[in-house]
Design a protein around this motif. Structure first.
Motif, mmCIF file in Angstrom:
data_model
loop_
_atom_site.group_PDB
_atom_site.id
_atom_site.type_symbol
_atom_site.label_atom_id
_atom_site.label_comp_id
_atom_site.label_asym_id
_atom_site.label_seq_id
_atom_site.Cartn_x
_atom_site.Cartn_y
_atom_site.Cartn_z
ATOM 1 N N LYS A 1 0.939 -39.177 -4.795
ATOM 2 C CA LYS A 1 -0.128 -40.175 -4.750
ATOM 3 C C LYS A 1 0.107 -41.161 -3.607
ATOM 4 C CE LYS A 1 -2.805 -39.005 -8.100
ATOM 5 N NZ LYS A 1 -4.189 -38.650 -7.877
ATOM 6 N N GLY B 1 -0.515 -39.546 -0.254
ATOM 7 C CA GLY B 1 -1.954 -39.414 -0.007
ATOM 8 C C GLY B 1 -2.567 -40.716 0.480
ATOM 9 N N VAL B 2 -2.180 -41.823 -0.132
ATOM 10 C CA VAL B 2 -2.709 -43.123 0.274
ATOM 11 C C VAL B 2 -2.247 -43.459 1.688
ATOM 12 C CG1 VAL B 2 -2.573 -45.600 -0.189
ATOM 13 C CG2 VAL B 2 -2.965 -44.019 -2.061
ATOM 14 N N LEU C 1 -1.393 -41.365 4.099
ATOM 15 C CA LEU C 1 -2.096 -40.510 5.048
ATOM 16 C C LEU C 1 -3.541 -40.953 5.251
ATOM 17 C CD1 LEU C 1 -0.738 -36.976 4.140
ATOM 18 C CD2 LEU C 1 -0.264 -38.315 6.184
ATOM 19 N N ARG C 2 -4.206 -41.367 4.176
ATOM 20 C CA ARG C 2 -5.582 -41.866 4.316
ATOM 21 C C ARG C 2 -5.618 -43.124 5.178
ATOM 22 N NH1 ARG C 2 -6.414 -41.125 -1.645
ATOM 23 N NH2 ARG C 2 -7.063 -38.960 -1.806
ATOM 24 N N LEU C 3 -4.642 -44.021 4.997
ATOM 25 C CA LEU C 3 -4.592 -45.238 5.810
ATOM 26 C C LEU C 3 -4.356 -44.908 7.283
ATOM 27 C CD1 LEU C 3 -2.577 -47.682 3.526
ATOM 28 C CD2 LEU C 3 -4.967 -47.857 4.192
ATOM 29 N N VAL D 1 -5.112 -42.110 8.879
ATOM 30 C CA VAL D 1 -6.317 -41.492 9.432
ATOM 31 C C VAL D 1 -7.403 -42.543 9.657
ATOM 32 C CG1 VAL D 1 -8.203 -39.894 8.909
ATOM 33 C CG2 VAL D 1 -5.839 -39.206 8.538
ATOM 34 N N THR D 2 -7.552 -43.482 8.739
ATOM 35 C CA THR D 2 -8.555 -44.535 8.891
ATOM 36 C C THR D 2 -8.257 -45.399 10.103
ATOM 37 O OG1 THR D 2 -8.909 -44.571 6.502
ATOM 38 C CG2 THR D 2 -9.663 -46.487 7.748
#
Length: 73
Positions: free
Chosen positions: A18, A21-22, A24-26, A28-29
């Protein structure tokens, strides 16, 4: 008490996925926002990305990269 350890290991692995994932999302953003600013800054007359980073820290220098010329049909 080995079953408690087993449950804690499974819970730790689940939480690690989890958190990864957070993160990696940050990442990419942030990359999308930087790319959008790099592309749109010359269009709107904003300072280039190199100038913005220079203001944030004068020891950091980025080379200016020219954008390709886009011809509208």
């Amino acid at each position: 008490m080995s079953w408690i350890g087993f449950i804690l290991v499974i819970l730790g692995i689940w939480l690690a996925f989890k958190v990864a994932g957070v993160v990696l999302r940050l990442i990419v953003t942030v990359l999308i926002v930087i790319a959008a600013y790099w592309w749109l800054a010359p269009v709107f007359g904003w300072p280039t990305l190199g100038e913005v980073i220079y203001v944030l820290g004068p020891d950091v220098r980025l080379p200016e990269v020219a954008l390709p010329e886009l011809r509208l049909p």
